[in-house]
Design a protein around this motif. Sequence first.
Motif, PDB file in Angstrom:
ATOM      1  N   VAL A 477       0.857  -1.181   0.000  1.00 35.20           N
ATOM      2  CA  VAL A 477       0.000   0.000   0.000  1.00 35.20           C
ATOM      3  C   VAL A 477       0.896   1.235   0.000  1.00 35.20           C
ATOM      4  O   VAL A 477       1.292   1.735   1.048  1.00 35.20           O
ATOM      5  N   ASN A 478       1.255   1.681  -1.180  1.00 34.08           N
ATOM      6  CA  ASN A 478       2.175   2.804  -1.297  1.00 34.08           C
ATOM      7  C   ASN A 478       2.230   3.256  -2.743  1.00 34.08           C
ATOM      8  O   ASN A 478       1.519   2.719  -3.598  1.00 34.08           O
ATOM      9  N   ALA A 479       3.064   4.238  -3.029  1.00 37.46           N
ATOM     10  CA  ALA A 479       3.255   4.733  -4.395  1.00 37.46           C
ATOM     11  C   ALA A 479       4.637   5.357  -4.453  1.00 37.46           C
ATOM     12  O   ALA A 479       5.189   5.734  -3.418  1.00 37.46           O
ATOM     13  N   VAL A 480       5.207   5.450  -5.654  1.00 35.90           N
ATOM     14  CA  VAL A 480       6.589   5.921  -5.719  1.00 35.90           C
ATOM     15  C   VAL A 480       6.893   6.615  -7.041  1.00 35.90           C
ATOM     16  O   VAL A 480       6.305   6.308  -8.077  1.00 35.90           O
ATOM     17  N   ASN A 481       7.802   7.586  -6.960  1.00 34.88           N
ATOM     18  CA  ASN A 481       8.381   8.223  -8.145  1.00 34.88           C
ATOM     19  C   ASN A 481       9.841   7.787  -8.224  1.00 34.88           C
ATOM     20  O   ASN A 481      10.546   7.798  -7.220  1.00 34.88           O
ATOM     21  N   MET A 482      10.279   7.381  -9.416  1.00 33.62           N
ATOM     22  CA  MET A 482      11.671   6.974  -9.618  1.00 33.62           C
ATOM     23  C   MET A 482      12.337   7.979 -10.550  1.00 33.62           C
ATOM     24  O   MET A 482      12.181   7.905 -11.767  1.00 33.62           O
ATOM     25  N   PRO A 483      13.072   8.947  -9.974  1.00 36.31           N
ATOM     26  CA  PRO A 483      13.531  10.095 -10.753  1.00 36.31           C
ATOM     27  C   PRO A 483      14.450   9.746 -11.923  1.00 36.31           C
ATOM     28  O   PRO A 483      14.358  10.377 -12.968  1.00 36.31           O
ATOM     29  N   MET A 484      15.338   8.772 -11.755  1.00 38.83           N
ATOM     30  CA  MET A 484      16.238   8.462 -12.869  1.00 38.83           C
ATOM     31  C   MET A 484      15.496   7.762 -13.997  1.00 38.83           C
ATOM     32  O   MET A 484      15.798   7.951 -15.162  1.00 38.83           O
ATOM     33  N   GLN A 485      14.514   6.952 -13.646  1.00 39.60           N
ATOM     34  CA  GLN A 485      13.723   6.284 -14.675  1.00 39.60           C
ATOM     35  C   GLN A 485      12.623   7.196 -15.213  1.00 39.60           C
ATOM     36  O   GLN A 485      11.989   6.861 -16.199  1.00 39.60           O
ATOM     37  N   HIS A 519       1.219  14.122  -6.071  1.00 41.34           N
ATOM     38  CA  HIS A 519       2.446  14.107  -5.269  1.00 41.34           C
ATOM     39  C   HIS A 519       3.558  13.359  -6.005  1.00 41.34           C
ATOM     40  O   HIS A 519       4.683  13.840  -6.113  1.00 41.34           O
ATOM     41  N   GLU A 520       3.229  12.177  -6.525  1.00 33.72           N
ATOM     42  CA  GLU A 520       4.271  11.377  -7.195  1.00 33.72           C
ATOM     43  C   GLU A 520       4.731  12.047  -8.494  1.00 33.72           C
ATOM     44  O   GLU A 520       5.918  12.058  -8.800  1.00 33.72           O
ATOM     45  N   ILE A 521       3.800  12.606  -9.255  1.00 33.71           N
ATOM     46  CA  ILE A 521       4.205  13.333 -10.469  1.00 33.71           C
ATOM     47  C   ILE A 521       5.137  14.484 -10.075  1.00 33.71           C
ATOM     48  O   ILE A 521       6.182  14.696 -10.682  1.00 33.71           O
ATOM     49  N   SER A 522       4.757  15.190  -9.013  1.00 34.04           N
ATOM     50  CA  SER A 522       5.510  16.381  -8.619  1.00 34.04           C
ATOM     51  C   SER A 522       6.915  16.063  -8.132  1.00 34.04           C
ATOM     52  O   SER A 522       7.789  16.932  -8.154  1.00 34.04           O
ATOM     53  N   HIS A 523       7.138  14.830  -7.673  1.00 40.16           N
ATOM     54  CA  HIS A 523       8.508  14.481  -7.281  1.00 40.16           C
ATOM     55  C   HIS A 523       9.479  14.676  -8.446  1.00 40.16           C
ATOM     56  O   HIS A 523      10.660  14.910  -8.242  1.00 40.16           O
ATOM     57  N   SER A 524       8.979  14.582  -9.678  1.00 44.70           N
ATOM     58  CA  SER A 524       9.852  14.826 -10.832  1.00 44.70           C
ATOM     59  C   SER A 524      10.306  16.279 -10.864  1.00 44.70           C
ATOM     60  O   SER A 524      11.245  16.618 -11.572  1.00 44.70           O
ATOM     61  N   PHE A 525       9.622  17.133 -10.094  1.00 45.34           N
ATOM     62  CA  PHE A 525       9.916  18.565 -10.127  1.00 45.34           C
ATOM     63  C   PHE A 525      10.205  19.128  -8.733  1.00 45.34           C
ATOM     64  O   PHE A 525      10.130  20.329  -8.523  1.00 45.34           O
ATOM     65  N   ASP A 526      10.509  18.253  -7.773  1.00 43.71           N
ATOM     66  CA  ASP A 526      10.882  18.768  -6.452  1.00 43.71           C
ATOM     67  C   ASP A 526      12.353  19.178  -6.478  1.00 43.71           C
ATOM     68  O   ASP A 526      13.007  19.150  -7.519  1.00 43.71           O
ATOM     69  N   ASP A 527      12.914  19.551  -5.319  1.00 40.07           N
ATOM     70  CA  ASP A 527      14.294  20.051  -5.318  1.00 40.07           C
ATOM     71  C   ASP A 527      15.282  19.003  -5.811  1.00 40.07           C
ATOM     72  O   ASP A 527      16.292  19.321  -6.425  1.00 40.07           O
ATOM     73  N   SER A 528      14.970  17.729  -5.565  1.00 35.82           N
ATOM     74  CA  SER A 528      15.854  16.653  -6.007  1.00 35.82           C
ATOM     75  C   SER A 528      15.501  16.220  -7.437  1.00 35.82           C
ATOM     76  O   SER A 528      16.360  16.174  -8.322  1.00 35.82           O
ATOM     77  N   GLY A 529      14.233  15.923  -7.672  1.00 36.32           N
ATOM     78  CA  GLY A 529      13.785  15.441  -8.980  1.00 36.32           C
ATOM     79  C   GLY A 529      14.036  16.430 -10.101  1.00 36.32           C
ATOM     80  O   GLY A 529      14.308  16.037 -11.246  1.00 36.32           O
TER      81      GLY A 529
END
Length: 672
Positions: A477-485, A519-529
Amino acid sequence: MHVPIKTALSFALAAALQAIAPSYAAQAEVPAASAAAVQPGDDFFSYANADWLKATQIPADRGSWSAMAQLAEETNQRIIKLIEAVPGDQHAGAEAQKVSDYYRAFMDEATIDAKGIEPMQPALKKIAAIKDKTELTRALAATVRADVDPLNATEFHTENIFGLWVAQGLNDPKRNMPYLLQGGLGLPDRVYYLEDNERMHKLRTAYQAHIAAMFKLAGYSDPETRAARVYELERKLALTHASREDSADVLKANNTWSAADFAKKAPGMDWKLFFHTAGLGKQQQFMLWHPSAVVGVAALLKECSLDAWKDFLAFHTINTNAGHLPQAFTEQSFDFYGRTLGGAPQMPVRWKRALDAVNGGMPDAVGKMYVAKYFPPESKAKLQQMVANIVRAFHGRIDRLDWMAPETRKEAHAKLDALYVGVGYTDKFTSYAHLAVKADDAYGNAERASKLHYAQQLAKLHQPVDSKEWCMPPQLVNAVNMPMQNALNFPAAILQPPFFDPKGPDALNYGAIGAIIGHEISHSFDDSGSQFDSKGRLRDWWTPADAAHFKTASNALVAQYSGYKPFADLAINGQLTLSENLSDLAGLAASYDAFKAANPQGSDRDFFMGYAQSWRSQAREPSLRRQVMTDGHAPAKWRTYTVRNLDAWYKAFNVQPGQQLYLAPQERVRVW
Ligand SMILES: [Zn+2]
């Protein structure tokens, strides 16, 4: 956060870590704002969750509780029924049979107790026979497993001397690379060894007592002396560790070393022997996420006595395997990790631990059984539609940003266009054809599963990068963004009520799962992503002016979160939690836009209530403190306060100046 692949991790720590996972959930229906005395503008979390908070108690075997934890528990109960229903007459080697045997072996406490520490004896004898630092180097290398994931699952902790992660290169997305991470600590983080206050002193004393107790149970002489030695060695290791905050900074992690560099830059260890033993002898290049720990281990190998190192190895062998040993070990492990570190009064019942074990050892095999029965195709179609709507909303937000230069904007659009969105489960399940599972060998099953996983990860070093590879099993029960992929995973288990109901109202779906998608889409555009381009390469694609604007907005969010104090003596670390807070903010805004586009008449109040209710949770003090100190996610209550930055929330709840959460329009943080 996500520990599905950690078979070697002591169950109690695994459970404790899981207990602080980000929680997303919402109620199936939006109840009217309760008779709560608290005003939404003063404390939106308590306002939206008043009834739940009043009616809910944290279960005795947990350090914290949330709607997400409850959903995970319900999912687990379904899985157990599936496993127990596996017929006993399957042909030998059938995967479902292996799952069933794995589970039954763990449930067979009588056999485990009768064997005592016999399954662990070969490992302990090997350690006892170590005569010199060469043999020690070999023994340390043999413990390395693929048990960390600094970027996707943000799992930084391992008791092994180093953690290994195999993934595409930060600078070379076409090639898989081995990433080395710091390890070797039995406590969750360096701060537990180094911070000078009474609370930490007490925990350190308790940890030393725990080490001694484990030695005693395993029949060692002088347990207290050994415990002191192990502790002192770990304290020295901790001094070489990066902070949790620095660990989250990919620029600090972007260190490429050649195989030859190690002897020069980290003298004191026979690195050639080390890598050969770890199955990395042919590797020419390494990524060092934590170079200071690599230098530190080599120096400590020389500096510390052979006896100290042997005790260190013996203790961690016992500690990481405690869950697969007799009851006395399991209880001692829970007493420290569950009770003292997590605050939970009671050990989880055996079937829950057995399921953790089988989920750890054969995650995809369990997942296959789960989706075959519990993942309807309509859910997938409906969710894909929501994702498309929220991506479109995000495109629209990029177009409306007045501060962004055309070239930055173009790459941002390209990045969204290239996003891979995995819904439900992977197309390529992991094979367990080479895993030997025995119905009377819980310890051996875990050991073999962990070795197989390591071998499979090492094999990736000789395979092309698979940008559609999943990092979560479908039953999680979770979700994830994988920035390099540049990819997202939404496992099947999160796509069910109370999170997501294909037949439910838009306000609820967009407030709950929609905010998670955003939230997961936005990880592509956070300070790290945002440091990765559309191809997944670590590359600065921002104009200086755009980067400066982004930095200013980020700093405002850092300050906002650093101002929150869950305890009088402990504030949230705005920098450590920045990526998650940025993603919460951008994700909620994008989901809101998509909601209004899909349903212009939909209720804003219900949308925000659905959002806040998805974060309902409670935590015991030790558990909450640990989260604040070591987790990249702010605790749920303060994540809920993201709403203060959205104008629509003020209107929906008539929030006025003078109320606790009120921010003047120019103080509201607007990034994307
Ligand atoms: Zn996140």
